[in-house]
Enzyme design. Structure first.
Site, PDB file in Angstrom:
ATOM      1  N   HIS A  55       0.717  -1.089  -0.063  1.00  0.00           N
ATOM      2  CA  HIS A  55       0.088   0.101   0.003  1.00  0.00           C
ATOM      3  C   HIS A  55       0.992   1.336   0.051  1.00  0.00           C
ATOM      4  O   HIS A  55       1.275   1.683   1.048  1.00  0.00           O
ATOM      5  CB  HIS A  55      -0.823   0.077   1.155  1.00  0.00           C
ATOM      6  CG  HIS A  55      -1.840  -1.016   1.338  1.00  0.00           C
ATOM      7  ND1 HIS A  55      -2.369  -1.697   2.368  1.00  0.00           N
ATOM      8  CD2 HIS A  55      -2.649  -1.871   0.173  1.00  0.00           C
ATOM      9  CE1 HIS A  55      -3.313  -2.580   2.096  1.00  0.00           C
ATOM     10  NE2 HIS A  55      -3.345  -2.560   0.690  1.00  0.00           N
ATOM     11  N   ASN A 105      -1.871  -7.912  -2.055  1.00  0.00           N
ATOM     12  CA  ASN A 105      -2.244  -6.979  -0.757  1.00  0.00           C
ATOM     13  C   ASN A 105      -3.705  -6.851  -1.352  1.00  0.00           C
ATOM     14  O   ASN A 105      -4.259  -6.478  -2.275  1.00  0.00           O
ATOM     15  CB  ASN A 105      -1.510  -5.972  -1.017  1.00  0.00           C
ATOM     16  CG  ASN A 105      -0.796  -5.739   0.485  1.00  0.00           C
ATOM     17  OD1 ASN A 105      -1.428  -5.807   1.433  1.00  0.00           O
ATOM     18  ND2 ASN A 105       0.409  -5.234   0.558  1.00  0.00           N
ATOM     19  N   ASP A 112       4.230   0.005   6.119  1.00  0.00           N
ATOM     20  CA  ASP A 112       4.179  -1.251   6.791  1.00  0.00           C
ATOM     21  C   ASP A 112       3.189  -2.298   6.401  1.00  0.00           C
ATOM     22  O   ASP A 112       3.002  -3.379   6.808  1.00  0.00           O
ATOM     23  CB  ASP A 112       4.055  -0.999   8.353  1.00  0.00           C
ATOM     24  CG  ASP A 112       2.927   0.022   8.386  1.00  0.00           C
ATOM     25  OD1 ASP A 112       2.388   0.395   7.465  1.00  0.00           O
ATOM     26  OD2 ASP A 112       2.674   0.549   9.640  1.00  0.00           O
ATOM     27  N   HIS A 113       2.555  -2.094   5.248  1.00  0.00           N
ATOM     28  CA  HIS A 113       1.416  -2.986   4.668  1.00  0.00           C
ATOM     29  C   HIS A 113       2.366  -3.579   3.452  1.00  0.00           C
ATOM     30  O   HIS A 113       1.583  -3.280   2.393  1.00  0.00           O
ATOM     31  CB  HIS A 113       0.207  -2.355   4.282  1.00  0.00           C
ATOM     32  CG  HIS A 113      -0.495  -1.561   5.312  1.00  0.00           C
ATOM     33  ND1 HIS A 113      -1.816  -1.204   4.922  1.00  0.00           N
ATOM     34  CD2 HIS A 113      -0.378  -1.617   6.744  1.00  0.00           C
ATOM     35  CE1 HIS A 113      -2.255  -0.957   6.061  1.00  0.00           C
ATOM     36  NE2 HIS A 113      -1.212  -1.007   7.003  1.00  0.00           N
ATOM     37  N   THR A 114       3.525  -3.963   3.597  1.00  0.00           N
ATOM     38  CA  THR A 114       4.276  -4.414   2.191  1.00  0.00           C
ATOM     39  C   THR A 114       4.164  -6.094   2.571  1.00  0.00           C
ATOM     40  O   THR A 114       4.411  -6.798   3.721  1.00  0.00           O
ATOM     41  CB  THR A 114       5.495  -4.167   2.255  1.00  0.00           C
ATOM     42  OG1 THR A 114       5.771  -2.655   2.395  1.00  0.00           O
ATOM     43  CG2 THR A 114       6.286  -4.768   1.204  1.00  0.00           C
TER      44      THR A 114
END
Lengths: 582, 259
Positions: free
Chosen positions: A333, A545, A505-507
């Site tokens: 994201h 994701n 941190d949404h990887t």
């Protein structure tokens, strides 16, 4: 020469949600477990009186120490990558006991049933031609019905406060706690979106709406809405984090040990089986070998991927030959695209925006994956929309309407005036994998131990830009309905590109899950196809994701993986899933 | 201003406390900083004199010299004067309240640069540094070096255009120079002038709004203007209020546990 330690049943790399959840379950079962955490020890005591925006939100105190290790970034395979040098450009992942799970916001979503069978369902609905060339969309090798009990279990552990999303499948039972309180801006968002025919609901939260005791007997306190959540440890033990939940549970057992300042540099293996890990005590520089029957890799996406590549476990992904798996399908994201937000300014109204909580908000799924007809759209997947109230801390929040200068007298005047008179509508969209977006080892840059850094090759595609442009128009319409006097829509051009300000941190990805060893690194128990006594947990296992936040899915898959580990240990090994070949 | 101040040199008092600039102070006292060396010596003597006067007349007045307000990082007074002037233009004093100087922002920045932030200690610093137009974070220069280079360049530009230091020129002229920096139109060594300006701007806001323990946000005046209550234990009783609730701010000095 590394000192060889006594063998244990299980060694776990990382003490965040992935490693911590495994630690709790395996310790409860009586296995001898050592958890190695590269960062320092800290606990709720360290967070009391930590309402310090400069230290935590600007100097990014709780994130990985980049002076020791970072990653490098480039867009194309023929470019030279350069290191991500500062957390102030973009803070990516956490460190210290509890990992990123300590400074998260606690926003809880399950992923959509379609997510787990994305390729099959997309082809079923639209035919294969709708999937662009080089988009590496694939199924997860698990269904929503299979993962649902584990979502439920994780939600009970972390005491989720929330209500049923009207557009998602009925949960097998309600969340353990009622929703959080509703602010004036959340009420305004709900009123406006309901009037537009949408289905807003109260965002589910791992900040507690009331004091809670979880099934393991851990107490989580009630949230104070103090507005220091994101990037902070909770002052009150009122946000579910690994320290007050799973690690606390593990620590009740003498057969569990958490070792801090222990930086794992290799997974050791012989004849196709892991024998343990090698780590460095970062305070003394001494090397240790920790033998174990089972190795659980539970770090962040980058740590997991890099550790496998450095240890030469699994086949590295090669985008040109289109072979291998480790490093494949990185998705994020992106801070400079997915997380760009439309902002509304109100001349007449004034809200208590200084107050808030990390997961306080209203959200809706009316434009999410399963609600959209993609035949009429220039993108796949979908997005959620939400209006949150995290607390507008003053250094970070100096928003002014378009046309106002960014410094000087007018800036000061307007930024003060609008401080409590603005809010954003956030969209968050699903992000899909591409053939040339991947991770491998960098040929030039090294970490403090002399090992190569991880290299990220990542480029935005029309898909990524189009979905955000579309979502921004929807957000703008909502702000108009809410009565905003000025609305700022971020500009997205064809030149908007992935860069050093993108990763967040949404990887996900790199060690992805599936049912075919040719296209996936782990099975649906997070067990490596190529090394059956290595389990790799965390968002590294996501083939793509989704549109919502990852932690609930990380936790659910960690519970499932731990069931698999126990089965593996009890039955003397073997692959827990038969590989299928397509 | 209290009555017993009237016997002191009023123009100095005024400059020290309300006028954001050393510039006017120096003008009013007939002192002009010309060359770097002369200015350094004379400026230093004058300021010391001025501060001791102030301290003996009214210790409690806003802006009175605090023992934490001496320079740790900036060895040259001239550089610090430019820092004062630029931050004040970015965040000027107005009807809302004090500007950057009144809030202690220049001393905040000085302290930040003297610590690990100024030498990028938490950053990855191995070369090669390959970016052609590096951001501050990606530059081979440390934040401390960028500040020194940038502030001196500002004075240099001012001398070139107006034959006077940045502190001596009019505010409109100051804004003209700063606008060119902000737009990246000034050539700087190793870093774009817009990158330097962004760093200066964000550091100014940090100084205005961070907890007062860091040396800025003096007397929480920044938070008062911003209507930010600071370190408050709980908003549970007002979080669902529909009306705006105004609160007096609390700093970490009062919030944290003490023996």
């Amino acid at each position: 020469m590394a000192e060889k330690l006594d063998k244990v049943d299980v060694v776990i790399v990382g003490s965040g949600w992935a490693g911590g959840t495994a630690a709790a379950e395996l310790s409860k079962k009586g296995y001898e477990v050592v958890c190695l955490e590269r960062g320092k020890d800290h606990s709720t005591e360290d967070f009391i009186g930590a309402k310090d925006e400069l230290k935590y939100s600007r100097r990014i105190e709780m994130f990985q120490d980049l002076s020791k290790e970072t990653l490098t970034i480039r867009n194309d395979i023929d470019e030279v990558a350069t290191p991500h040098r500062s957390n102030e450009t973009n803070s990516i992942n956490g460190t210290d006991t509890g990992g990123s799970g300590v400074h998260w916001n606690g926003q809880i979503y399950r992923w959509l049933p379609t997510d787990f069978e994305l390729r099959s369902k997309t082809i079923e609905k639209y035919g294969e031609d709708i999937i662009p060339e080089d988009m590496t969309m694939q199924d997860w090798g698990i269904t929503y019905d299979e993962i649902e009990p584990y979502y439920d279990k994780f939600e009970e552990t972390i005491g989720v406060s929330g209500e049923q999303d009207p557009l998602r499948p009925e949960m097998s039972r309600p969340f353990p706690n009622p929703p959080m309180k509703e602010t004036a801006t959340m009420a305004l968002f709900k009123e406006a979106t309901e009037a537009m025919g949408y289905h807003p609901y109260h965002m589910a939260s791992a900040n507690m709406s009331e004091k809670y005791e979880n099934p393991d007997g851990e107490t989580i306190n009630a949230c104070m809405y103090c507005a220091f959540c994101e990037q902070y440890g909770c002052d009150f033990g009122a946000k579910a984090d690994p320290i007050v939940t799973v690690l606390s549970t593990a620590r009740r057992h003498d057969n569990f040990e958490l070792r801090n300042n222990s930086y794992v540099v290799r997974i050791l293996h012989e004849d196709g089986r892991a024998t343990g890990v090698r780590y460095v005590d970062t305070q003394t520089g001494e090397e240790y070998d920790q033998p174990a029957d089972l190795v659980v890799v539970g770090g962040f996406t980058f740590t997991n991927t890099r550790l496998l590549l450095l240890s030469e476990i699994g086949k590295p992904y090669d985008p040109e030959a289109n072979t291998g798996v480790v490093g494949k399908n990185i998705t994020t994201h992106a801070a400079n695209l997915t997380h760009l937000r439309v902002r509304g300014f109100f001349d007449e109204e004034k809200f208590n925006r200084y107050a808030g909580a990390g997961a306080l908000g209203a959200t809706m799924d009316d434009f999410n994956l399963e609600q959209l007809d993609h035949t009429e759209l220039d993108f796949l997947h979908g997005f959620l929309i939400r209006s949150t109230q995290l607390g507008s801390r003053p250094i970070t929040h100096n928003h002014v309407p378009e046309g106002v200068p960014t410094w000087g007298q007018e800036f000061k005047e307007k930024s003060l005036f609008y401080t409590h008179r603005n809010l954003d509508i956030q969209q968050q969209n699903g992000v899909l994998g591409w053939r040339y977006n991947y991770m491998d080892l960098d040929p030039t840059y090294k970490d403090v131990f002399g090992d190569p850094l991880l290299r990220v090759t990542y480029k935005f595609h029309d898909q990524d830009r189009n979905i955000v442009r579309y979502a921004h128009q929807k957000s703008k319409e909502i702000l108009e309905e809410m009565g905003a006097d000025h609305i700022t829509v971020p500009e997205i051009t064809d030149e908007t590109e992935f860069g050093h300000n993108s990763l967040g941190d949404h990887t996900a990805g790199g060690v992805i899950m599936g049912d075919d060893p040719e296209t996936s690194a782990v099975n649906n128990y997070s067990q490596m196809w190529d090394m059956e006594n290595v389990f790799v947990l965390g968002a590294s296992s996501f083939p793509h994701n989704s549109s919502s936040n990852p932690t609930n899915t990380v936790g659910a898959l960690a519970y499932r993986a731990t069931e698999g580990m126990i089965e593996y240990l009890e039955n003397d090994g073997g692959l827990l899933v038969d590989p299928s070949k397509e | 201003m209290s009555d017993n101040n009237k016997k002191t040199n009023e123009s100095i008092e005024k400059d020290q406390n309300f006028d954001p600039s050393r510039r006017r102070f120096l003008k009013n006292t007939g002192m002009v900083i010309g060359g770097v060396a002369g200015g350094s010596v004379l400026g230093g003597l004058l300021i010391n004199q001025d501060k001791s006067d102030t301290a003996t007349t009214d210790k409690n007045k806003q802006g009175a010299a605090s023992p934490t307000e001496a320079r740790m990082f900036f060895t040259r007074y001239e550089d610090f004067v430019v820092l004062e002037q630029t931050t004040e233009r970015i965040y000027p004093e107005d009807d809302n309240g004090p500007g950057a100087i009144g809030l202690g922002v220049p001393y905040f920045i000085d302290k930040q640069l003297a610590g690990k932030w100024g030498v990028n200690a938490a950053d990855y610093r191995q070369g090669p540094f390959l970016d052609s137009d590096p951001t501050v974070d990606m530059s081979s220069l440390t934040r401390g070096e960028i500040f020194i280079l940038g502030l001196r360049k500002i004075n240099e530009e001012s001398q070139k255009r107006f034959d006077a230091t940045f502190a001596e020129i009019e505010v409109e002229q100051q804004d003209e120079v700063l606008t060119d920096f902000a737009n990246g139109d000034v050539d700087m060594k190793g870093i774009g002038s817009n990158r330097f300006f962004d760093l200066l701007r964000s550091a100014t806001l940090e100084g205005a709004y961070s907890d007062p323990m860091y040396g800025g946000n003096r007397n929480m005046e920044g938070w008062k203007m911003k209507e930010f209550p600071g370190a408050v234990a709980s908003y549970a009783d007002i979080i669902d209020d529909k009306e705006f609730v105004k609160m007096d701010p609390v700093s970490l000095t009062d919030y944290q546990q003490k023996s």
